[in-house]
Design a protein around this motif. Structure first.
Motif, short mmCIF file in Angstrom:
data_model
loop_
_atom_site.label_atom_id
_atom_site.label_comp_id
_atom_site.label_asym_id
_atom_site.label_seq_id
_atom_site.Cartn_x
_atom_site.Cartn_y
_atom_site.Cartn_z
N ILE A 140 0.84 -1.21 0.00
CA ILE A 140 0.00 0.00 0.00
C ILE A 140 0.87 1.25 0.00
CG2 ILE A 140 -1.69 1.31 1.38
CD1 ILE A 140 -2.86 -1.42 2.19
N PHE A 141 1.97 1.19 0.77
CA PHE A 141 2.88 2.33 0.76
C PHE A 141 3.45 2.57 -0.64
CE2 PHE A 141 7.37 3.49 0.55
CZ PHE A 141 7.23 4.85 0.85
N VAL A 142 3.83 1.50 -1.32
CA VAL A 142 4.43 1.66 -2.66
C VAL A 142 3.40 2.27 -3.62
CG1 VAL A 142 5.49 0.44 -4.61
CG2 VAL A 142 6.14 -0.16 -2.28
N GLN A 143 2.14 1.85 -3.49
CA GLN A 143 1.10 2.46 -4.33
C GLN A 143 0.95 3.95 -4.03
OE1 GLN A 143 -2.32 0.08 -3.33
NE2 GLN A 143 -1.35 -1.78 -4.11
N LEU A 144 1.02 4.25 -2.77
CA LEU A 144 0.89 5.66 -2.35
C LEU A 144 2.04 6.48 -2.92
CD1 LEU A 144 -0.78 7.45 -0.40
CD2 LEU A 144 0.82 6.80 1.39
N ILE A 202 14.40 6.55 -1.77
CA ILE A 202 15.76 6.08 -1.50
C ILE A 202 15.71 4.63 -1.02
CG2 ILE A 202 17.86 6.48 -0.12
CD1 ILE A 202 16.95 9.40 0.23
N VAL A 203 16.57 3.81 -1.58
CA VAL A 203 16.66 2.41 -1.12
C VAL A 203 18.13 2.02 -0.98
CG1 VAL A 203 14.47 1.55 -2.04
CG2 VAL A 203 16.49 1.61 -3.52
N ALA A 204 18.35 1.02 -0.13
CA ALA A 204 19.70 0.46 0.01
C ALA A 204 19.63 -0.99 -0.45
CB ALA A 204 20.17 0.57 1.46
N ASP A 205 19.50 -1.16 -1.74
CA ASP A 205 19.47 -2.48 -2.38
C ASP A 205 18.32 -3.37 -1.90
OD1 ASP A 205 20.52 -4.16 -4.33
OD2 ASP A 205 21.53 -5.40 -2.84
N GLU A 206 17.20 -2.81 -1.56
CA GLU A 206 16.07 -3.64 -1.13
C GLU A 206 14.80 -3.28 -1.89
OE1 GLU A 206 16.32 -6.16 0.78
OE2 GLU A 206 18.06 -5.85 2.07
N ALA A 207 14.91 -2.62 -3.02
CA ALA A 207 13.69 -2.21 -3.72
C ALA A 207 12.85 -3.43 -4.10
CB ALA A 207 14.04 -1.40 -4.95
N PHE A 244 10.82 -4.94 -1.34
CA PHE A 244 9.61 -4.20 -0.97
C PHE A 244 8.66 -4.03 -2.15
CE2 PHE A 244 13.04 -2.08 1.73
CZ PHE A 244 12.96 -3.08 2.69
N GLY A 245 8.92 -4.73 -3.24
CA GLY A 245 8.01 -4.68 -4.39
C GLY A 245 8.01 -3.34 -5.09
N ASN A 268 5.16 -6.96 5.78
CA ASN A 268 5.07 -7.77 4.56
C ASN A 268 4.01 -8.87 4.68
OD1 ASN A 268 6.38 -9.34 6.39
ND2 ASN A 268 7.85 -10.20 4.92
N GLU A 269 3.10 -8.73 5.62
CA GLU A 269 2.05 -9.74 5.79
C GLU A 269 0.81 -9.27 5.03
OE1 GLU A 269 1.37 -10.65 9.87
OE2 GLU A 269 -0.32 -12.00 9.46
N ASN A 270 0.28 -10.17 4.22
CA ASN A 270 -0.89 -9.79 3.40
C ASN A 270 -2.20 -10.05 4.15
OD1 ASN A 270 0.67 -9.06 1.18
ND2 ASN A 270 0.83 -11.19 0.53
#
Ligand SMILES: Cc1ncc(C[n+]2csc(CCOP(=O)(O)OP(=O)(O)O)c2C)c(N)n1
Length: 887
Positions: A515-519, A536-541, A544-545, A710-712
């Motif tokens: 939901i955050f990524v959609q936002l 900003i990411v540190a190699d984890e994009a 986090f989808g 990360n729980e759906n």
């Protein structure tokens, strides 16, 4: 010969391998000289390269190539004319030295506990002064209110414990009153001066908090890179602006100081200049007593790809080098370790003659004409404005690489046998009258004995040559510095981006991370705000989808994309672009947070508000780089930190070192950090929207830490009237008539709480209210304020926690996916007499399913049911097991 290769490469300079055939050596050297003479240095470089290639092909071992001789990089013949009035500048420097010293000694005479430093600034004074008189360009912080990009100055990161000198200069400039200097390190009650560079404490003065060693250097690098980012994305022209970082040689041992050197070189940051104050000492003793910190750092920086300028010797060494046909000075310098150089700094001309120069007859001859006093006056490069100017000019003009200036200085310079080069000089803050008088004489200060003894500050008349000069120089350079501004245009928060999130997902199961990524994607599409957003990411994009953003907005790369990405034929390929928007920092949380700080303070440094969202593994956030989080707070950062894959049981499989049970506890200690642990999409949307409103519209100096999971699961629509409670930290999510117990939960554990309420009702006939706690820390800050107002002001307003729970009945059970101390943050503020049970995930994490972990840590629905029944006096006993934190 073998000896050459058995020592550390940086120590190579100390070893002179035996010359087995001097005649042949001379012929080679003469041939090389003739080549340079006849065909120029470029041709010489070409031939050297060919020779190196050949040597490699023949497997001939190469000597380390990153070290040069122990002398100035800028040759005498390349030295520019010094453009200032040397005499006036030296007088000014002496006055500033005195005022800095007097301020510190005065403070400690009055209150011995205050502390402060003299020796560091004494070593850095000339380095600073040449910058102030000739290089540091100030931004027009006094003008252009509200218009973007009005800051045009250089950004200077000062060595923190040299702050007294910066205050002393600002005193002469008329920016700090004598009254304020009298309150050095006495800030309570206002009007004081902070110990080090702290924007939080002196928001109109200091721009960058450098008090914690290592953070200045890494922040300076990411600042310089962020300026390139703004430039390449067409947001702000930054050409000509420089980032200067003054760093201690001891400070260079901090991992953060070194962490981003290669990034600076890779990015070709020629807007960045490090000046390492190589006074060869740190707090306890020598930085490299048995080696050479200058040579070591030269190898490191050059190896990382920096332009290195050594600033070693003052002008009075020039004639000595000129007379040295046999290279005996260098030979002697190269065999001297820093521990000895320190002793030479602490002793006099006579000692130096006997122990340094008299070692070789050729060397003795070179200085035969000099008196002991002449020898005493020989200056190190970092104390000679002419040489400093030459080094700075070369640095400013250098293209294509960042520059480091390794400036050799003496710690406690001018403090004579009371402090110069002394082992304990770092902490010296009290000087007796004789020492003060010596200092006065050494720097020819126009002060009477009485002035000296009473530590009178000295300020020449406004129409004196010194003051006129000082003001004229700063006027040419655009004004005073350091000066911090917080003026920047506001940005409107788009409303429509959030509306959909409030409606819930119906049956669709999603994580709050999704939901955050959609936002975020929606904010990026906003026509006005979009370009100000900095993901900003540190190699984890991908974790986090976020990979869809690669294609949508591109990954920032100063060189664009020089290769066809492996996945180029896919829709969402890995796209790097010069105007890319994502800062993909690779595996460096320290670097990513430094990047975030640069973006989150852009409103102040550049007059351009940016909105950074740094999303990271929550376990590798506050715990890993907590000191940088404090630096962000001190910098008055505005932006969002997203602790993703949060929670000790929610991450499940990753196990011990990945599962975060404490980040909210750490966040709760930072006063301007607003921390939230939402469960539902609408909570997240409301929190982000309100944060944006506060930071971008109201321009409050707060930043947000929000955990996402990360729980759906399915997300309901926002219940009517929930807004206020979501932002204040708790609201009644599921009311039950006649509820006998209050169940509180945050993050994904809220769903266990809901399930527990059902079980209680269904199996035990107990009605329970369910409260969603979005922020234990907000309840804590609000509770503290209310409690204090009640205690000190006789106020009667209840805390939000108390106000929420007062109309209810029964015990309270509170559960989160973090250690109990997090849910305990609300405990003091529940209504009097109510039983409060906090459940949490104390102990070591481990790998298993979410259900198994929640059962193990006793935060699952069964544990909550048991806790509620126990609190109601209806406990159902269980076989006793050892507490999870002992296992
Ligand atoms: C992270 C951190 N650790 C320790 C300190 C305490 N400290 C302040 S100055 C100093 C010595 C600095 O030595 P150096 O960098 O060589 O600078 P100098 O004073 O010699 O110019 C220390 C250890 C600090 N400020 N920050």
């Amino acid at each position: 010969m073998t000896q050459l290769y058995e020592i550390a490469p940086w120590a190579f300079w100390r070893v002179t391998p035996p010359d087995l055939d001097p005649v042949e050596t001379r012929e080679w050297l003469e041939a090389f000289d003739a080549l340079v003479e006849a065909e120029g240095p470029d041709r010489a470089t070409f031939l050297l390269k060919r020779l190196l290639d050949r040597a490699r092909a023949k497997r001939v071992k190469l000597p380390p190539v990153f070290n040069t001789a122990y002398k100035n990089t800028v040759a005498l013949e390349d030295q520019p004319q010094f453009p200032g009035n040397l005499e006036v500048e030296q007088r000014l420097a002496s006055i500033i030295r005195w005022n800095a010293l007097a301020m510190v000694v005065r403070a400690n005479r009055e209150h011995a506990e205050l502390g402060g430093h003299i020796a560091s600034y004494a070593s850095a004074a000339d380095l600073f002064e040449v910058g102030f008189n000739h290089f540091f360009r100030a931004g027009d912080t006094g003008k252009g209110e509200g218009s973007p990009g009005t800051r045009s100055g250089d950004l200077v990161y000062f060595q923190p414990h040299s702050a007294p000198g910066v205050y002393a200069r600002a005193f002469l400039e008329g920016r700090l009153s004598e009254e304020r200097l009298a309150h050095y390190r006495r800030e309570v009650g206002g009007a004081g001066l902070s110990s080090y560079c702290h924007p939080w404490l002196m928001p109109d003065f200091w721009q960058f908090p450098t008090g914690s060693m290592g953070l200045g250097p890494i922040n300076a690098i990411y600042q310089a890179r962020f300026m390139r980012y703004l430039e390449n994305r067409g947001i702000l022209a930054t050409a000509g602006r420089k980032v200067w970082a003054f760093v201690g040689d001891g400070e260079m041992d901090e991992p953060e100081s070194l962490a981003a050197l290669s990034l600076a070189a890779r990015e070709g940051l020629d807007n960045l200049i490090f000046v390492v104050n190589c006074n060869l000492q740190r707090l306890d003793g020598p930085v490299r007593g048995n080696g050479s910190v200058v040579q070591e750092l030269e190898g490191l920086f050059a190896g990382a790809g920096w332009n290195v300028i050594k600033l070693m010797w003052g002008s009075d060494w020039d004639p000595l080098f000129a007379r040295d046909n046999d290279g005996v000075i260098l030979k002697r310098l190269h065999e001297t370790v820093d521990g000895e150089f320190q002793t030479y700094a602490a002793t006099d001309g006579r000692f130096n003659r006997e122990h340094f120069f008299n070692k070789y007859p050729e060397l003795k001859a070179i200085i035969a004409h000099m008196s002991d006093e002449d020898i005493d006056r020989l200056r190190r490069g970092g104390h000679d404005p002419v040489k400093i100017y030459a080094a700075y000019r070369a640095a400013v003009a250098h293209k294509g690489q960042p520059t480091v200036i390794l400036a050799k200085t003496k710690k406690g310079y001018g403090m004579g046998h009371w402090g110069q080069g002394k082992m304990g000089t770092h902490q010296q803050k009290k000087l007796d009258d004789d020492a003060l008088k010596d200092f006065r004489d050494r720097f020819a200060l126009p002060l009477s004995d009485d002035d000296v003894v009473s530590l009178r500050l000295y300020k020449p008349a406004e129409d004196s040559p010194e003051m006129k000069y000082l003001h004229a120089r700063r006027q040419v350079l655009g004004g005073f510095l350091p000066a911090r501004s917080s003026r920047a245009p506001g940005l409107a928060v788009p409303q429509d981006a959030f509306a959909r999130m409030l409606e819930g997902t119906r049956e669709r199961e999603q994580s709050t991370t999704m939901i955050f990524v959609q936002l975020l994607a929606q904010l990026l599409r906003d026509p006005a705000l979009g370009k100000h957003v900095v993901p900003i990411v540190a190699d984890e994009a991908r974790t986090f989808g976020m990979q869809s953003l690669f294609r949508q907005i591109g990954i920032y790369s100063s060189s664009g994309q020089l290769y066809e990405p492996e996945d180029h034929d896919e829709l969402l390929y890995y796209k790097e672009a010069q105007d890319g928007q994502i800062l993909e920092e690779g595996i460096t949380e320290a670097g990513a947070l430094s990047s975030w700080i640069a973006a989150a303070t852009s409103y102040s440094s550049h007059g351009v508000p940016m909105l950074p969202f740094y999303i990271f593994y929550s376990m590798f956030g506050f715990q890993r780089v907590g000191d940088l989080a404090w630096a962000a707070a001190d910098s008055r950062a505005r932006g969002f930190l997203l602790g993703a894959t949060a929670g000790r049981t929610t991450l499940s499989g990753e196990g011990l070192q990945h599962q975060d049970g404490t980040s909210h506890l750490l966040a709760s200690t930072i006063p301007n950090c607003r921390a939230y642990d939402p469960c539902y999409g609408y909570e997240l949307a409301l929190i982000v929207q309100d944060g944006m409103r506060r930071m971008l519209e109201a321009q409050e100096d707060v930043f947000y830490y929000v955990t996402v999971m990360n729980e759906n699961y399915a997300h309901p629509a926002m219940p009517a009237g929930a807004e206020e409670g979501v932002l204040k930290g708790m609201y009644l999510l599921q009311p039950r008539d006649g509820a006998q117990v209050q169940l509180l939960g945050s993050g994904t554990i809220l769903r266990e709480v809901i399930a527990a309420a059902e079980t209680l009702e269904r199996e035990h006939g107990v009605a329970a209210n369910v409260w969603s706690v979005t922020s234990w820390t907000e309840l804590h800050w609000d509770g503290m304020a209310c409690e204090r107002a009640r205690r000190l002001e006789g106020a009667t307003a209840p805390s939000w926690t108390e106000r929420s729970l007062a109309p209810t009945a029964g015990p309270i059970v509170a559960a989160s996916d973090y250690v109990r101390a997090v849910a305990d943050l609300a405990r003091p503020y529940v209504p009097a007499g109510r039983v409060y049970t906090a459940l949490g995930t104390d102990g070591f994490g481990r790998s298993d399913t979410r259900a198994a972990l929640r059962a193990f840590f006793e935060v699952d629905r069964d544990a909550i049911v048991t806790a509620a029944l126990a609190a109601l006096g209806k406990a159902v006993g269980r076989a006793a097991t050892a507490p999870p934190w002992t296992r």
